[in-house]
Design an enzyme around this catalytic site. Structure first.
Site, PDB file in Angstrom:
ATOM      1  N   HIS A  90      69.978  36.081 -95.284  1.00  0.00           N
ATOM      2  CA  HIS A  90      68.902  37.031 -95.016  1.00  0.00           C
ATOM      3  C   HIS A  90      67.637  36.556 -95.701  1.00  0.00           C
ATOM      4  O   HIS A  90      67.716  35.999 -96.800  1.00  0.00           O
ATOM      5  CB  HIS A  90      69.280  38.435 -95.525  1.00  0.00           C
ATOM      6  CG  HIS A  90      68.425  39.507 -94.946  1.00  0.00           C
ATOM      7  ND1 HIS A  90      67.211  39.848 -95.489  1.00  0.00           N
ATOM      8  CD2 HIS A  90      68.599  40.272 -93.853  1.00  0.00           C
ATOM      9  CE1 HIS A  90      66.683  40.805 -94.745  1.00  0.00           C
ATOM     10  NE2 HIS A  90      67.489  41.084 -93.743  1.00  0.00           N
ATOM     11  N   ASP A  98      74.863  42.610 -89.814  1.00  0.00           N
ATOM     12  CA  ASP A  98      75.473  42.294 -88.529  1.00  0.00           C
ATOM     13  C   ASP A  98      76.900  41.772 -88.658  1.00  0.00           C
ATOM     14  O   ASP A  98      77.604  41.636 -87.662  1.00  0.00           O
ATOM     15  CB  ASP A  98      74.620  41.255 -87.795  1.00  0.00           C
ATOM     16  CG  ASP A  98      73.258  41.822 -87.437  1.00  0.00           C
ATOM     17  OD1 ASP A  98      73.225  42.940 -86.898  1.00  0.00           O
ATOM     18  OD2 ASP A  98      72.241  41.170 -87.698  1.00  0.00           O
TER      19      ASP A  98
HETATM   20  N1  CMC Z   1      74.670  29.580 -92.134  1.00  0.00           N
HETATM   21  C1  CMC Z   1      74.495  28.384 -92.737  1.00  0.00           C
HETATM   22  N2  CMC Z   1      73.408  28.064 -93.469  1.00  0.00           N
HETATM   23  C2  CMC Z   1      72.461  29.000 -93.598  1.00  0.00           C
HETATM   24  C3  CMC Z   1      72.567  30.267 -93.002  1.00  0.00           C
HETATM   25  C4  CMC Z   1      73.729  30.542 -92.247  1.00  0.00           C
HETATM   26  N3  CMC Z   1      73.890  31.725 -91.657  1.00  0.00           N
HETATM   27  N4  CMC Z   1      71.479  31.000 -93.290  1.00  0.00           N
HETATM   28  C5  CMC Z   1      70.693  30.218 -94.052  1.00  0.00           C
HETATM   29  N5  CMC Z   1      71.288  29.018 -94.246  1.00  0.00           N
HETATM   30  C6  CMC Z   1      70.777  27.902 -95.064  1.00  0.00           C
HETATM   31  C7  CMC Z   1      69.666  27.148 -94.372  1.00  0.00           C
HETATM   32  O1  CMC Z   1      70.152  26.073 -93.590  1.00  0.00           O
HETATM   33  C8  CMC Z   1      68.841  26.696 -95.541  1.00  0.00           C
HETATM   34  O2  CMC Z   1      69.485  25.597 -96.133  1.00  0.00           O
HETATM   35  P1  CMC Z   1      68.616  24.405 -96.791  1.00  0.00           P
HETATM   36  O3  CMC Z   1      67.844  25.033 -97.912  1.00  0.00           O
HETATM   37  O4  CMC Z   1      69.615  23.393 -97.249  1.00  0.00           O
HETATM   38  O5  CMC Z   1      67.709  23.896 -95.707  1.00  0.00           O
HETATM   39  C9  CMC Z   1      68.939  27.847 -96.531  1.00  0.00           C
HETATM   40  O6  CMC Z   1      70.192  28.475 -96.216  1.00  0.00           O
HETATM   41  C10 CMC Z   1      67.809  28.853 -96.414  1.00  0.00           C
HETATM   42  O7  CMC Z   1      67.779  29.310 -95.062  1.00  0.00           O
HETATM   43  P2  CMC Z   1      66.447  29.608 -94.247  1.00  0.00           P
HETATM   44  O8  CMC Z   1      66.669  29.278 -92.811  1.00  0.00           O
HETATM   45  O9  CMC Z   1      65.276  28.964 -94.916  1.00  0.00           O
HETATM   46  O10 CMC Z   1      66.341  31.171 -94.466  1.00  0.00           O
HETATM   47  P3  CMC Z   1      65.497  32.188 -93.614  1.00  0.00           P
HETATM   48  O11 CMC Z   1      65.100  33.256 -94.545  1.00  0.00           O
HETATM   49  O12 CMC Z   1      64.415  31.476 -92.887  1.00  0.00           O
HETATM   50  O13 CMC Z   1      66.522  32.722 -92.525  1.00  0.00           O
HETATM   51  C11 CMC Z   1      68.130  34.060 -91.417  1.00  0.00           C
HETATM   52  C12 CMC Z   1      67.163  33.950 -92.602  1.00  0.00           C
HETATM   53  C13 CMC Z   1      68.716  35.454 -91.395  1.00  0.00           C
HETATM   54  C14 CMC Z   1      67.368  33.821 -90.096  1.00  0.00           C
HETATM   55  C15 CMC Z   1      69.254  33.006 -91.576  1.00  0.00           C
HETATM   56  O14 CMC Z   1      69.968  33.252 -92.769  1.00  0.00           O
HETATM   57  C16 CMC Z   1      70.201  32.964 -90.388  1.00  0.00           C
HETATM   58  O15 CMC Z   1      69.897  32.295 -89.382  1.00  0.00           O
HETATM   59  N6  CMC Z   1      71.360  33.705 -90.445  1.00  0.00           N
HETATM   60  C17 CMC Z   1      72.265  33.804 -89.324  1.00  0.00           C
HETATM   61  C18 CMC Z   1      71.724  34.805 -88.309  1.00  0.00           C
HETATM   62  C19 CMC Z   1      71.881  36.234 -88.797  1.00  0.00           C
HETATM   63  O16 CMC Z   1      72.935  36.646 -89.266  1.00  0.00           O
HETATM   64  N7  CMC Z   1      70.807  37.022 -88.619  1.00  0.00           N
HETATM   65  C20 CMC Z   1      70.799  38.451 -88.967  1.00  0.00           C
HETATM   66  C21 CMC Z   1      69.862  38.738 -90.108  1.00  0.00           C
HETATM   67  S1  CMC Z   1      70.079  40.380 -90.800  1.00  0.00           S
HETATM   68  C22 CMC Z   1      69.760  41.530 -89.573  1.00  0.00           C
HETATM   69  C23 CMC Z   1      68.528  41.319 -88.792  1.00  0.00           C
HETATM   70  O17 CMC Z   1      67.504  40.819 -89.247  1.00  0.00           O
HETATM   71  O18 CMC Z   1      68.540  41.733 -87.641  1.00  0.00           O
END
Ligand code: CMC
Length: 441
Positions: free
Chosen positions: A318, A376
């Site tokens: 998140h 989720d």
């Molecule tokens: N699985 C594997 N690696 C992950 C995941 C994941 N679900 N989420 C983040 N990471 C890693 C990412 O690759 C990055 O690694 P590195 O620093 O080595 O490059 C690090 O963690 C930070 O991630 P980020 O992409 O910079 O984080 P963000 O804040 O931009 O993204 C997120 C947040 C929710 C989009 C992401 O965690 C994600 O894609 N999660 C899966 C989709 C999901 O469950 N979404 C629902 C969010 S909660 C409810 C809502 O908003 O509706």
């Protein structure tokens, strides 16, 4: 120094000085103290006085607005609506009461509650002509596609509540959206399975009515299970608002141009649909089905950790929570209880999800990045047990989030510093160059 800024209600107690090492110019910027959470530097003068823009893709360090609605402490896993903890609301309140709280700022007294319920109930039917609107969609259309279209089309049916400058019309539009969303969502579902639409029933509660329109049929009485109704209501509460997430920011941005509320909420639904946001609940179920059995968990965790593989563990991570999402905690706790009460004695997907969580939590990759289950992760398992097809999961999220979107939209319209949202950019394209005629290229 302590003064209330003329621009926002937050208190300014100190300043931050920005120095441009190229020109030697310095600028003192006020720093706002939020009621809770990090301090916020007011950079509005930065471009005007120094000619410098800020670069913040994904808005990771940007407070886009002032808000009194929802507070999240991502490190502590705290979520408050108007100061009330989500755990308390999920346990002690009901969805319409939370709607009132988000919209009006305080919990209603008994008379206000009854009045609000009556108002919402009186708006549950949709314009009869909207029924024919549905038949323009293919039967296999994703219900979120239908939601985007039909909610946007409300602007064409409710002209008397599209004047955003009239506070009464704004409130009528808000009530209509909260009231009609379950009706439209149920119609989207009924259309996809080829069953007749059911009219709302005003003798039911908000959530019972939604379940009635979704699961009942005109030819037989099928009583609404109170267990199902309570579980659904709790899921609605847990999804009601979440401050400036992607879809809420989309609604605010669309609304900042003066667009009508129905168009704004349609834009929020479109933004919510993506798998990184609300679409994750559908994606979690698809992922669990794909993993299939516990012995395949390591393989999928490896994929999630592989930077060259686009696969991510859906329902994990998140932007704001760097600890357990409190909504996921409530859902995890109630998943067993709900499944048990619904008579689902053994749910392999829940067991798989719990094992996936356990193994991920022990993994350094997830520990280092503070990746925990989000809302989720467990919601889909409960929703599936309640009988919803996977394609409806994000629709249910949209239904519940509508009140958050509309409360945030209202707050934006009433904010005296509100102006059209218009970010700038860091341009790295070509400089001006002469046009080259076709025969010389
Ligand atoms: N699985 C594997 N690696 C992950 C995941 C994941 N679900 N989420 C983040 N990471 C890693 C990412 O690759 C990055 O690694 P590195 O620093 O080595 O490059 C690090 O963690 C930070 O991630 P980020 O992409 O910079 O984080 P963000 O804040 O931009 O993204 C997120 C947040 C929710 C989009 C992401 O965690 C994600 O894609 N999660 C899966 C989709 C999901 O469950 N979404 C629902 C969010 S909660 C409810 C809502 O908003 O509706």
């Amino acid at each position: 120094m302590e003064k209330v800024s003329e621009a926002v209600g937050a208190v300014v107690r100190e300043t931050i000085t920005v120095t441009d090492n190229v020109t030697g110019k310095s600028l003192e910027l006020p720093v706002f103290h939020a009621t809770e959470g990090p301090r916020v530097a007011d950079i509005r003068r930065l471009y005007r006085d120094m000619g410098i823009l800020t670069y913040d893709p994904g808005f990771t360090s940007t407070a886009s607005c002032e808000s009194e609605i929802t507070f999240i402490d991502g490190d502590e896993g705290v979520l408050l609506h108007r100061g009330y903890a989500i755990e308390d609301l999920a346990e002690k309140s009901d969805f319409l009461e939370v709607c009132y709280l988000l919209l009006y700022g305080s919990l209603p007294n008994a008379a206000e509650k009854a009045d609000f319920e009556q108002t919402i109930t009186m708006h549950t039917m949709v314009h009869e002509q909207m029924r024919t609107f549905f038949s323009g969609f293919r039967r296999d259309a994703h219900p979120m596609a239908i939601m985007v279209g039909v909610v946007g089309a409300m602007s064409a049916f409710y002209h008397d509540s599209t004047d955003i400058h009239d506070p009464h019309q704004r409130m009528v539009a808000s009530h209509r959206l909260i009231a009609k969303m379950p009706t439209i969502a149920a119609m989207a579902y009924k259309y996809s399975i080829g069953q007749p639409f059911l009219y709302p029933r005003n003798d039911y509660s908000y959530t019972e009515n939604f379940l009635h329109m979704t699961f009942e049929v005109p030819c037989a009485d099928k009583p609404i299970s109170p267990v199902l109704s309570r579980a659904m209501d709790r899921i609605f509460i847990l999804h009601a608002d979440h401050e400036q997430n992607a879809s809420t920011s989309t609604v605010r941005l669309a609304g900042s141009s003066g667009a009508n509320p129905f168009a704004c909420i349609a834009s929020g639904i479109a933004s919510l649909w993506g798998p990184a946001h609300g679409g994750a609940n559908e994606a979690v179920l698809n992922m669990l089905n794909e993993i299939g059995s516990k012995d395949r968990i390591p393989e999928y965790l490896q994929k999630a950790k592989d930077q060259n593989d686009p696969f991510r563990l859906m329902g994990f991570g998140h932007r704001v929570y760097k600890s357990y999402d409190p909504r996921a905690a409530v859902l995890k706790k109630s998943a067993d209880e709900v499944l048990d009460e619904l008579g689902v004695r053994h749910e392999p997907l829940l067991e798989l999800a719990m094992e996936l969580e356990r193994i991920a939590q022990e993994d350094e990759y997830f520990q280092d990045r503070k990746l925990f289950p989000n809302v989720d992760f467990y919601s889909g398992i409960i929703l599936r047990a309640t009988g919803f097809p996977v394609s409806m999961f994000t629709v249910l999220f949209a239904l519940a989030r509508t009140v958050g979107w509309i409360a945030q939209w209202m707050e934006m319209i009433e904010d005296p510093v509100q102006k059209i949202g218009r970010p700038r950019q860091l341009y790295t394209g070509k400089r001006r160059r002469p046009y080259v005629p076709l025969d010389q290229r």
